[in-house]
Scaffold this active site. Structure first.
Site, PDB file in Angstrom:
ATOM      1  N   THR A  23       0.818  -1.210   0.000  1.00 35.50           N
ATOM      2  CA  THR A  23       0.000   0.000   0.000  1.00 35.50           C
ATOM      3  C   THR A  23       0.852   1.260   0.000  1.00 35.50           C
ATOM      4  O   THR A  23       0.346   2.341  -0.198  1.00 35.50           O
ATOM      5  CB  THR A  23      -0.927   0.034   1.230  1.00 35.50           C
ATOM      6  OG1 THR A  23      -0.166  -0.381   2.356  1.00 35.50           O
ATOM      7  CG2 THR A  23      -2.095  -0.886   1.047  1.00 35.50           C
ATOM      8  N   HIS A  61       6.891  -0.701   6.933  1.00 34.23           N
ATOM      9  CA  HIS A  61       7.067  -0.116   8.249  1.00 34.23           C
ATOM     10  C   HIS A  61       7.378  -1.215   9.241  1.00 34.23           C
ATOM     11  O   HIS A  61       7.380  -2.391   8.865  1.00 34.23           O
ATOM     12  CB  HIS A  61       5.862   0.730   8.664  1.00 34.23           C
ATOM     13  CG  HIS A  61       4.550   0.013   8.574  1.00 34.23           C
ATOM     14  ND1 HIS A  61       4.169  -0.931   9.504  1.00 34.23           N
ATOM     15  CD2 HIS A  61       3.555   0.095   7.670  1.00 34.23           C
ATOM     16  CE1 HIS A  61       2.987  -1.400   9.176  1.00 34.23           C
ATOM     17  NE2 HIS A  61       2.575  -0.798   8.063  1.00 34.23           N
ATOM     18  N   HIS A  74       5.746  -4.607   9.542  1.00 32.10           N
ATOM     19  CA  HIS A  74       6.053  -5.661   8.579  1.00 32.10           C
ATOM     20  C   HIS A  74       7.258  -6.490   8.998  1.00 32.10           C
ATOM     21  O   HIS A  74       7.462  -7.586   8.509  1.00 32.10           O
ATOM     22  CB  HIS A  74       6.401  -5.041   7.220  1.00 32.10           C
ATOM     23  CG  HIS A  74       5.239  -4.419   6.513  1.00 32.10           C
ATOM     24  ND1 HIS A  74       5.171  -3.084   6.226  1.00 32.10           N
ATOM     25  CD2 HIS A  74       4.087  -4.968   6.035  1.00 32.10           C
ATOM     26  CE1 HIS A  74       4.031  -2.828   5.587  1.00 32.10           C
ATOM     27  NE2 HIS A  74       3.355  -3.942   5.465  1.00 32.10           N
ATOM     28  N   LYS A  88      -8.399  -3.198  10.646  1.00 33.29           N
ATOM     29  CA  LYS A  88      -9.407  -2.185  10.943  1.00 33.29           C
ATOM     30  C   LYS A  88      -9.684  -1.412   9.662  1.00 33.29           C
ATOM     31  O   LYS A  88      -9.621  -0.199   9.593  1.00 33.29           O
ATOM     32  CB  LYS A  88      -8.908  -1.235  12.022  1.00 33.29           C
ATOM     33  CG  LYS A  88      -7.445  -0.862  11.801  1.00 33.29           C
ATOM     34  CD  LYS A  88      -7.131   0.557  12.116  1.00 33.29           C
ATOM     35  CE  LYS A  88      -5.837   0.909  11.401  1.00 33.29           C
ATOM     36  NZ  LYS A  88      -5.313   2.180  11.773  1.00 33.29           N
ATOM     37  N   ARG A  98     -10.377   0.169   0.834  1.00 32.30           N
ATOM     38  CA  ARG A  98      -9.087   0.617   0.309  1.00 32.30           C
ATOM     39  C   ARG A  98      -9.237   1.205  -1.087  1.00 32.30           C
ATOM     40  O   ARG A  98     -10.128   0.867  -1.828  1.00 32.30           O
ATOM     41  CB  ARG A  98      -8.139  -0.571   0.212  1.00 32.30           C
ATOM     42  CG  ARG A  98      -8.052  -1.293   1.520  1.00 32.30           C
ATOM     43  CD  ARG A  98      -6.653  -1.365   2.016  1.00 32.30           C
ATOM     44  NE  ARG A  98      -6.663  -2.069   3.291  1.00 32.30           N
ATOM     45  CZ  ARG A  98      -5.777  -2.988   3.594  1.00 32.30           C
ATOM     46  NH1 ARG A  98      -4.853  -3.304   2.740  1.00 32.30           N
ATOM     47  NH2 ARG A  98      -5.828  -3.569   4.760  1.00 32.30           N
ATOM     48  N   GLN A 127      -7.223 -14.695  -0.820  1.00 28.72           N
ATOM     49  CA  GLN A 127      -5.992 -15.079  -0.143  1.00 28.72           C
ATOM     50  C   GLN A 127      -5.803 -16.595  -0.176  1.00 28.72           C
ATOM     51  O   GLN A 127      -4.693 -17.089  -0.337  1.00 28.72           O
ATOM     52  CB  GLN A 127      -5.992 -14.558   1.296  1.00 28.72           C
ATOM     53  CG  GLN A 127      -4.665 -14.801   1.987  1.00 28.72           C
ATOM     54  CD  GLN A 127      -4.529 -14.025   3.286  1.00 28.72           C
ATOM     55  OE1 GLN A 127      -5.107 -12.958   3.453  1.00 28.72           O
ATOM     56  NE2 GLN A 127      -3.764 -14.576   4.210  1.00 28.72           N
ATOM     57  N   ASP A 181      -3.771 -12.403  13.332  1.00 28.80           N
ATOM     58  CA  ASP A 181      -5.046 -12.017  12.725  1.00 28.80           C
ATOM     59  C   ASP A 181      -5.253 -12.689  11.372  1.00 28.80           C
ATOM     60  O   ASP A 181      -6.337 -12.652  10.819  1.00 28.80           O
ATOM     61  CB  ASP A 181      -5.102 -10.484  12.573  1.00 28.80           C
ATOM     62  CG  ASP A 181      -3.945  -9.934  11.745  1.00 28.80           C
ATOM     63  OD1 ASP A 181      -2.856 -10.540  11.772  1.00 28.80           O
ATOM     64  OD2 ASP A 181      -4.141  -8.920  11.064  1.00 28.80           O
ATOM     65  N   LYS A 184      -0.535   0.890  20.651  1.00 26.84           N
ATOM     66  CA  LYS A 184      -0.318   0.158  19.424  1.00 26.84           C
ATOM     67  C   LYS A 184       1.161   0.149  19.068  1.00 26.84           C
ATOM     68  O   LYS A 184       1.808   1.189  19.059  1.00 26.84           O
ATOM     69  CB  LYS A 184      -1.123   0.801  18.302  1.00 26.84           C
ATOM     70  CG  LYS A 184      -1.554  -0.220  17.304  1.00 26.84           C
ATOM     71  CD  LYS A 184      -2.537   0.326  16.319  1.00 26.84           C
ATOM     72  CE  LYS A 184      -2.670  -0.716  15.319  1.00 26.84           C
ATOM     73  NZ  LYS A 184      -2.954  -1.000  14.197  1.00 26.84           N
ATOM     74  N   LYS A 219       3.654   2.684  16.329  1.00 28.34           N
ATOM     75  CA  LYS A 219       3.075   3.981  16.008  1.00 28.34           C
ATOM     76  C   LYS A 219       3.583   5.009  17.007  1.00 28.34           C
ATOM     77  O   LYS A 219       3.718   4.725  18.178  1.00 28.34           O
ATOM     78  CB  LYS A 219       1.552   3.922  16.133  1.00 28.34           C
ATOM     79  CG  LYS A 219       0.924   2.969  15.172  1.00 28.34           C
ATOM     80  CD  LYS A 219       0.236   3.681  14.032  1.00 28.34           C
ATOM     81  CE  LYS A 219      -0.544   2.666  13.247  1.00 28.34           C
ATOM     82  NZ  LYS A 219      -0.982   3.046  11.976  1.00 28.34           N
ATOM     83  N   THR A 220       3.835   6.181  16.519  1.00 23.78           N
ATOM     84  CA  THR A 220       4.124   7.285  17.408  1.00 23.78           C
ATOM     85  C   THR A 220       3.145   8.381  17.037  1.00 23.78           C
ATOM     86  O   THR A 220       2.343   8.208  16.138  1.00 23.78           O
ATOM     87  CB  THR A 220       5.556   7.807  17.208  1.00 23.78           C
ATOM     88  OG1 THR A 220       5.667   8.298  15.873  1.00 23.78           O
ATOM     89  CG2 THR A 220       6.582   6.729  17.435  1.00 23.78           C
TER      90      THR A 220
END
Length: 424
Positions: free
Chosen positions: A38, A43, A46, A80, A84, A171, A192, A227, A230-231
């Site tokens: 995407t 990040h 991954h 979530k 897309r 998938q 997940d 989470k 993330k910042t």
RNA sequence: GGGGGGAUUCCAGAGCGGUCAAAUGGGGCAGACUGUAAAUCUGUUGGCUAAGCCUUCGGAGGUUCGAAUCCUCCUCCCCCCA
């Protein structure tokens, strides 16, 4: 130590299908994880999947990274996910290339029978007709089966589109495709993904009678419930254009003790003995943050290289160490810019600075260091604004005296928020 | 179809004619402490030309010297009875 044992002590196994370990003992096995292309960078979320592939390859098996050109367009209901956007083929190709470059840093795509490969499901999905898909894939799994998946069940009362509902079939088909064309017998992913993966193994079983396996790792969490990865500034990316090496390094350095004990097992390749001794040592003297430093170094060097790591250290020392106005002013311009690469920059006309700007206007109007002048006043009152590492008060006038190297001013809001103002 | 309750500043949630830029809690930001941490404590949390002024309490009108508070209509939510 075999692959599964390796992952197990590292706390990287959430669920594993019976027989998986046996399969891996038996022969060199091809396994894959899916990555949504995407963006044109991975990040750190991954990274877990990538580390699974890394361990897999080190154990002598063959890793495939599947970039989900097709699946990425649909959106997995277990995420979530909002709907897309469809990525154009062009963007997709660009993203895949960029991601591949990053994967090169972790996996060996060149040598040996078990060299890593990248595959893109768009390649085999784009020509697949709807009818063809219904006949070849849709036929083999019942709606009842599909509805039983948690990812679907959770969405039943709020609603999910047919498209999202179908995601697991797409998938599953990927897995089938890789199973038949590349003899891929294992799919891995985050916990997940378990439902989606088992849809695949089920499809393979029903369609070809073949055996395929599944392995998932736990969702990476933070001890404080936040989470991971993330910042306030958003995701931590591997690409230096999105997350500077300095911020990347800082992210790992700032992890809590508890988290770091888990993370170092997941994200570094240190051996069990090394990690255990480091943890023990760290617990003796937690304030030295030995563990965070080791992890941050390991991973920053791997992602950005030794040189960038050193700059990050240097920057950290200037920002958090004993750096003073004097050391700052002595810094050559190129080092200064490298150190502050990635911190928000503002431009203010040099003429105005020479005339002198009231600090409140400077913060709230000429720059967006504070959101309003009111905020600027408040912050000044609280003593949270520093210029060139010196606390300043409401009556300060910013002038050319404050310029470092004649064109920069370093502003801090609080301890950790740095801004570089450029005079031009 | 009938009856009732509600919409408040980032969120939750008080306020029910002036003393309300609006209690309290959460979150955010900052200060002290510290390990660039956690916990804790403290301050702060609409804007501005700042002891004053301006814009905010679902939307549009109205009553009043004065409205988040009262009235009318509208929109959206929730509950109960059919």
């Amino acid at each position: 130590m075999n692959f599964v044992e390796e992952l197990r002590w590292r706390g990287m196994i959430h669920d594993i299908m019976p027989g998986t370990e046996e399969q891996l003992q038996e022969e060199m096995t091809t396994a894959y994880v899916g990555i949504d292309p995407t963006a044109d960078s991975l990040h750190i979320g991954h990274l877990v999947s990538i580390m699974m592939l890394k361990h897999l390859q080190m154990a002598g098996h063959k890793p495939l990274a599947l970039v989900g050109g097709a699946t990425g367009m649909i959106g997995d209901p277990s995420g979530k996910s909002e709907e897309r956007n469809l990525l154009s083929e062009e963007v997709l190709r660009h993203n895949v290339e960029a991601i591949k470059k990053q994967l090169l840093k972790f996996l060996d795509f060149e040598h040996g029978e078990n060299k890593a490969e990248i595959v893109n499901n768009y390649d085999w999905m784009k020509e697949f007709s709807f009818l063809g898909f219904l006949r070849e894939v849709g036929k083999h799994l019942t709606v009842n089966y599909m509805m039983a998946k948690d990812s679907v069940k959770k969405r039943l009362d709020t609603g999910l589109s047919f498209t999202e509902f179908s995601y697991q079939l797409v998938q599953a088909y990927d897995y089938l495709h890789l199973n038949t064309t590349k003899n891929c017998k294992l799919q891995m992913g985050g916990s997940d993904q378990w439902g989606n993966i088992t849809s695949g193994t089920e499809l393979i079983r029903r369609k070809t009678g073949g055996e395929a396996f599944a392995l998932t790792c736990p969702l990476i969490t933070k001890a404080d419930g936040g989470k991971f990865g993330k910042t306030e500034q958003g995701n931590i990316w591997l690409d230096a254009r999105y997350t500077s090496p300095y911020h990347f390094y800082q992210f790992w350095l700032n992890c809590s003790d508890e988290d770091t004990e888990r993370y170092i097992k997941i994200f570094s390749l240190f051996s069990r003995e090394e990690i255990e001794s480091m943890i023990a040592e760290h617990r003796q003297a937690p304030h030295t943050r030995l563990l965070q430093k080791a992890l941050a170094k390991d991973i920053t060097v791997r992602v950005h290289g030794e040189e960038e790591y050193n700059t990050a250290i240097e920057a950290s020392e200037i920002l958090f160490g004993k750096g003073t106005t004097e050391t700052l002013k002595k810094l050559p311009e190129n080092v200064l810019l490298a150190v502050f690469e990635g911190v928000p920059m503002f431009e203010v006309s040099k003429a105005e600075i020479e005339t002198g700007i009231n600090i409140i206007d400077f913060l709230g109007e000429k720059t967006s260091i504070t959101q309003s002048k009111s905020e600027a006043r408040r912050m000044l009152k609280e003593g949270s604004i520093s210029i060139n590492k010196e606390k300043v008060s409401e009556d300060l006038v910013v002038s050319s005296d404050h310029l470092i190297n004649n064109h920069h001013i370093l502003v801090q809001r609080g301890k950790k928020n740095y801004f570089l103002v450029q005079a031009r």
